[in-house]
Design a protein around this motif. Sequence first.
Motif, PDB file in Angstrom:
ATOM      1  N   PRO A 191      39.338  25.110  32.741  1.00 23.83           N
ATOM      2  CA  PRO A 191      38.280  25.592  31.847  1.00 23.83           C
ATOM      3  C   PRO A 191      37.580  26.823  32.424  1.00 23.83           C
ATOM      4  CG  PRO A 191      38.110  23.213  32.206  1.00 23.83           C
ATOM      5  CD  PRO A 191      39.096  23.738  33.200  1.00 23.83           C
ATOM      6  N   CYS A 192      36.949  27.598  31.547  1.00 22.21           N
ATOM      7  CA  CYS A 192      36.139  28.758  31.950  1.00 22.21           C
ATOM      8  C   CYS A 192      36.967  29.850  32.617  1.00 22.21           C
ATOM      9  CB  CYS A 192      34.999  28.347  32.875  1.00 22.21           C
ATOM     10  SG  CYS A 192      33.994  27.002  32.241  1.00 22.21           S
ATOM     11  N   ALA A 193      38.235  29.964  32.240  1.00 17.67           N
ATOM     12  CA  ALA A 193      39.082  31.009  32.821  1.00 17.67           C
ATOM     13  C   ALA A 193      40.182  31.354  31.834  1.00 17.67           C
ATOM     14  CB  ALA A 193      39.680  30.532  34.139  1.00 17.67           C
ATOM     15  N   ASN A 194      40.771  32.539  32.000  1.00 21.89           N
ATOM     16  CA  ASN A 194      41.948  32.907  31.223  1.00 21.89           C
ATOM     17  C   ASN A 194      43.121  32.029  31.635  1.00 21.89           C
ATOM     18  OD1 ASN A 194      40.421  34.918  30.046  1.00 21.89           O
ATOM     19  ND2 ASN A 194      41.355  36.591  31.193  1.00 21.89           N
ATOM     20  N   VAL A 195      43.984  31.708  30.671  1.00 21.96           N
ATOM     21  CA  VAL A 195      45.155  30.871  30.932  1.00 21.96           C
ATOM     22  C   VAL A 195      46.394  31.662  30.569  1.00 21.96           C
ATOM     23  CG1 VAL A 195      46.295  28.683  30.445  1.00 21.96           C
ATOM     24  CG2 VAL A 195      43.797  28.813  30.363  1.00 21.96           C
ATOM     25  N   GLU A 196      47.306  31.842  31.536  1.00 19.40           N
ATOM     26  CA  GLU A 196      48.479  32.679  31.329  1.00 19.40           C
ATOM     27  C   GLU A 196      49.753  31.854  31.157  1.00 19.40           C
ATOM     28  OE1 GLU A 196      48.836  35.530  34.467  1.00 19.40           O
ATOM     29  OE2 GLU A 196      47.159  36.755  33.752  1.00 19.40           O
ATOM     30  N   PHE A 197      50.530  32.227  30.134  1.00 21.93           N
ATOM     31  CA  PHE A 197      51.869  31.704  29.930  1.00 21.93           C
ATOM     32  C   PHE A 197      52.823  32.886  30.149  1.00 21.93           C
ATOM     33  CE2 PHE A 197      49.136  28.752  27.878  1.00 21.93           C
ATOM     34  CZ  PHE A 197      49.792  27.527  27.811  1.00 21.93           C
ATOM     35  N   LYS A 198      53.617  32.830  31.218  1.00 24.57           N
ATOM     36  CA  LYS A 198      54.464  33.953  31.600  1.00 24.57           C
ATOM     37  C   LYS A 198      55.747  33.989  30.770  1.00 24.57           C
ATOM     38  CE  LYS A 198      52.789  33.813  36.382  1.00 24.57           C
ATOM     39  NZ  LYS A 198      53.182  33.630  37.810  1.00 24.57           N
ATOM     40  N   LYS A 210      53.591  38.328  28.911  1.00 24.76           N
ATOM     41  CA  LYS A 210      52.796  37.103  29.004  1.00 24.76           C
ATOM     42  C   LYS A 210      52.029  36.865  27.708  1.00 24.76           C
ATOM     43  CE  LYS A 210      50.689  38.607  32.603  1.00 24.76           C
ATOM     44  NZ  LYS A 210      49.824  38.742  33.811  1.00 24.76           N
ATOM     45  N   VAL A 211      51.702  35.614  27.498  1.00 23.30           N
ATOM     46  CA  VAL A 211      50.785  35.200  26.434  1.00 23.30           C
ATOM     47  C   VAL A 211      49.566  34.630  27.134  1.00 23.30           C
ATOM     48  CG1 VAL A 211      50.423  33.684  24.451  1.00 23.30           C
ATOM     49  CG2 VAL A 211      52.687  34.699  24.846  1.00 23.30           C
ATOM     50  N   THR A 212      48.400  35.221  26.922  1.00 26.08           N
ATOM     51  CA  THR A 212      47.197  34.840  27.657  1.00 26.08           C
ATOM     52  C   THR A 212      46.135  34.304  26.719  1.00 26.08           C
ATOM     53  OG1 THR A 212      47.622  36.614  29.253  1.00 26.08           O
ATOM     54  CG2 THR A 212      45.427  35.626  29.265  1.00 26.08           C
ATOM     55  N   LYS A 213      45.706  33.069  26.956  1.00 20.83           N
ATOM     56  CA  LYS A 213      44.546  32.527  26.252  1.00 20.83           C
ATOM     57  C   LYS A 213      43.313  33.074  26.960  1.00 20.83           C
ATOM     58  CE  LYS A 213      41.544  29.746  24.193  1.00 20.83           C
ATOM     59  NZ  LYS A 213      40.325  30.049  24.955  1.00 20.83           N
ATOM     60  N   GLN A 214      42.512  33.859  26.240  1.00 21.13           N
ATOM     61  CA  GLN A 214      41.367  34.527  26.844  1.00 21.13           C
ATOM     62  C   GLN A 214      40.108  33.680  26.684  1.00 21.13           C
ATOM     63  OE1 GLN A 214      41.437  38.310  24.811  1.00 21.13           O
ATOM     64  NE2 GLN A 214      43.044  39.129  26.128  1.00 21.13           N
ATOM     65  N   TRP A 215      39.407  33.483  27.792  1.00 19.73           N
ATOM     66  CA  TRP A 215      38.158  32.722  27.767  1.00 19.73           C
ATOM     67  C   TRP A 215      37.140  33.454  26.904  1.00 19.73           C
ATOM     68  CZ3 TRP A 215      35.881  28.286  28.408  1.00 19.73           C
ATOM     69  CH2 TRP A 215      34.509  28.197  28.651  1.00 19.73           C
TER      70      TRP A 215
END
Length: 267
Positions: A191-198, A210-215
């Motif tokens: 939680p509280c951070a960007n999450v990266e899918f490479k 990459k696909v990045t879920k942005q906080w």
Amino acid sequence: MSKVGQTPTGQQVIIGQPGVHGMPMGQPAPVAWMPKPAKIPGCPQGLEYLTQIDQILVKQKVDLFEMVVGWEQENKYKLLNSVGQQVYSAKEESGVCERQCCQSNRGFTMHITDNADVEVIKLERKFRCWKNSCWCACCECCAHLIKVEAPVGTTVGYVQQKCSPCPPRFSLLDDDKDEVLSIEGPCCIIPCANVEFKVISPKTGAEVGKVTKQWSGMAKELFTNADNFGISFPMDLDVKMKATMLGACFLIDFMYFEKDSNDNSLL
């Protein structure tokens, strides 16, 4: 229609901007759309935009009715380029019962349209019983799958969940279901951070995007389902595979970040 004028100091402005000669403060500015490129031989109509960009920002629109009442609505998104120009709009089509009862597992059709409101990409996802279990993906009928059409009626690719205990993995397939790229997510979502899918090339093992879920901030993450994603890919990647990466972004959103009504966690 906006017109170009001048302020008393000689500065050039667009008549109709908020706070400038006639448009009240608080009224939203007109949408700035990415100029439509010329047709390209061999490129599916509507995907010409993707030949000119190497990243897309996917912004989900906040639905106030859903936020206040808790009644799941069809998701809507804006797709922007790196300078903030809108490239596409996306709107979910799904059944009311599945949205309320199956929620993040629901089947849907995502209609992606250009600035002329012409549908250029269609994504189709079928209902799956299991939300995000990688073990269930070992059985193909349980694996999450999105079909990508561009234009509508012509399949250009698929996004399929892979069998893996950890981390989550996906295959990006062409229209013959041959793997072109793969996606690998993190072992745990912080939680509280960007999450990266490479995004990885199976041939070389190198990361190519990459696909990045942005906080989006504590308030938005806690009280809404509205997520922001960034997608990056090589400029010269086949536009069909770029469209397939859009499908991967929406599948990841629903599987890992679309909160259920009885889910009080940050994700």
